[in-house]
Design an enzyme around this catalytic site. Sequence first.
Site, PDB file in Angstrom:
ATOM      1  N   ASP A 126      -4.570  -6.399   6.120  1.00 18.40           N
ATOM      2  CA  ASP A 126      -5.651  -5.308   5.665  1.00 18.40           C
ATOM      3  C   ASP A 126      -6.539  -7.115   5.373  1.00 18.40           C
ATOM      4  OD1 ASP A 126      -7.731  -4.152   4.725  1.00 18.40           O
ATOM      5  OD2 ASP A 126      -7.387  -3.020   3.018  1.00 18.40           O
ATOM      6  N   LYS A 145       4.346 -14.353   2.984  1.00 19.49           N
ATOM      7  CA  LYS A 145       4.580 -15.726   1.425  1.00 19.49           C
ATOM      8  C   LYS A 145       5.459 -15.341   1.229  1.00 19.49           C
ATOM      9  CE  LYS A 145       1.674 -17.544  -1.801  1.00 19.49           C
ATOM     10  NZ  LYS A 145       1.064 -19.350  -1.474  1.00 19.49           N
ATOM     11  N   ASP A 201     -10.439  -8.772   7.482  1.00 21.98           N
ATOM     12  CA  ASP A 201     -11.650  -8.764   7.094  1.00 21.98           C
ATOM     13  C   ASP A 201     -12.296 -10.324   7.673  1.00 21.98           C
ATOM     14  OD1 ASP A 201     -11.249  -6.269   6.687  1.00 21.98           O
ATOM     15  OD2 ASP A 201     -12.960  -5.866   4.865  1.00 21.98           O
ATOM     16  N   ASP A 220      -2.272 -17.761   2.437  1.00 22.90           N
ATOM     17  CA  ASP A 220      -2.980 -18.096   2.060  1.00 22.90           C
ATOM     18  C   ASP A 220      -3.583 -19.428   3.286  1.00 22.90           C
ATOM     19  OD1 ASP A 220      -1.221 -19.751   1.288  1.00 22.90           O
ATOM     20  OD2 ASP A 220      -1.334 -20.161  -0.623  1.00 22.90           O
ATOM     21  N   TYR A 248       0.943  -1.518  -0.026  1.00 21.31           N
ATOM     22  CA  TYR A 248       0.018   0.116  -0.678  1.00 21.31           C
ATOM     23  C   TYR A 248       0.412   1.573   0.108  1.00 21.31           C
ATOM     24  CZ  TYR A 248      -4.107  -2.963   0.950  1.00 21.31           C
ATOM     25  OH  TYR A 248      -5.254  -3.649   1.288  1.00 21.31           O
TER      26      TYR A 248
HETATM   27  C1  IPM Z   1      -8.560  -0.806   7.114  1.00 25.11           C
HETATM   28  C2  IPM Z   1      -9.455  -0.382   5.734  1.00 25.11           C
HETATM   29  C3  IPM Z   1      -8.472   1.010   4.514  1.00 25.11           C
HETATM   30  C4  IPM Z   1      -7.593  -0.480   4.527  1.00 25.11           C
HETATM   31  C5  IPM Z   1      -8.935   1.658   3.590  1.00 25.11           C
HETATM   32  C6  IPM Z   1     -10.137   3.045   4.737  1.00 25.11           C
HETATM   33  C7  IPM Z   1      -7.761   2.887   3.129  1.00 25.11           C
HETATM   34  O1  IPM Z   1      -9.394  -1.605   4.702  1.00 25.11           O
HETATM   35  O2  IPM Z   1      -8.545   0.165   7.602  1.00 25.11           O
HETATM   36  O3  IPM Z   1      -8.258  -1.647   7.076  1.00 25.11           O
HETATM   37  O4  IPM Z   1      -7.204  -0.739   3.073  1.00 25.11           O
HETATM   38  O5  IPM Z   1      -6.826  -0.373   5.037  1.00 25.11           O
HETATM   39 MN    MN Z   2      -9.551  -2.801   5.855  1.00 21.13          MN
END
Ligand code: IPM
Ligand code: MN
Length: 365
Positions: free
Chosen positions: A251, A195, A255, A227, A140
């Site tokens: 990131d 990885k 989730d 993975d 990123y």
């Molecule tokens: C997170 C979010 C961020 C990311 C966005 C809002 C830039 O998804 O904090 O996980 O991708 O890191």
């Molecule tokens: Mn995120």
Amino acid sequence: MKDIYEIAVVHGDGIGPEVCAATIEVVKAALGPDSPLRFSEYPAGAEHFLKTGQSFPEPTFLACRAADAILHGAGGLPGVVHPDGTEAGLDFTLKLRFELDLYANIRPIRLFEGVESPLRGVKAGDIDYIILRENSEGLYAARGSGARLRGEVAVDTLVQTRTGIERIVRKAFELARQSDGAPRDGVRRVTCCDKANVLRSYAFFRSVFDEVAKDYPDIATEYALVDAMAMHLVLKPGHFNVIVSENMFGDILSDLAAATVGGMGMAPSAEIGDANGFFQAAHGSAPDIAGKGIANPYGTILSAASMLDWLGHKHGDAKLNQAAGRIRSVTEACLAGGLLSADLKGSASTRQITHSVCDRLAAAA
Ligand code: IPM
Ligand code: MN
């Protein structure tokens, strides 16, 4: 210890203003009438970009940098994009991370009493680990600087530095040391998620991990390829204690991990550098439910508890740590008592949750 702690607040987009306002009420209730926190609001985000052409005005940046801590609701709206197609509403979060060098993104994943996991046979306490996401480099860091050629070629580069890896891995071991270990076996353990089998940047990450690990002989270590990690977090979440990974992997796994403990609404985070701290839930702005009063504020509330803890430790101000503890235990009690928002299969509104949390905090004070 300070008389006043300046908190820069950016509400952001979608449900951002709702969860942010709820959280400020909760923090105020936790600290009572003599609260040393002063909240000041500044604009940034996709809405602001639509109105003014600026996603993150310079005065907002300067205020955030100067503040004792930064509190954010959520940012971004689909379709509100820069000419290169990336979202303007994310500038706030990403610029803060890179400009203020907020290298440690600490994301606790915990299943609370009263919250149902989609995984079979897990109960409260069975899932309790930290994803420690490297937040200042990795893939990123290429944001806004990758190449785009002739409308035909696009390149982003994954960067990992020795300094960057060393400090995040060290943080992982420190967090493990302070923890009670993994729920399943009580072992304090750091899992290096990478990885390394495919890319040299991740093999480098792993080799630096090995070097740092020598300084922590009391902490167990292991490797997991990202993975396989996606599978492990579903099949044996109780095995994990602290997981350390590169920015994008952290990131994505965040989730997945959040889903196992009730969803994005239950995913707090703390983004910490040597000087600054930035606090927001790991979720997005959920524009589909914005303005309906049903957003889950727990993730932001728990992020604010981390803010108070961080401020309290940094400034040797125990009353902030005590307030953080009260917010955590009241939050836990509310969840256990069935005060659940729609995403948690409940029917409590953001207001109802906020009021109950505040009432209980007032009673606890
Ligand atoms: C997170 C979010 C961020 C990311 C966005 C809002 C830039 O998804 O904090 O996980 O991708 O890191
Ligand atoms: Mn995120």
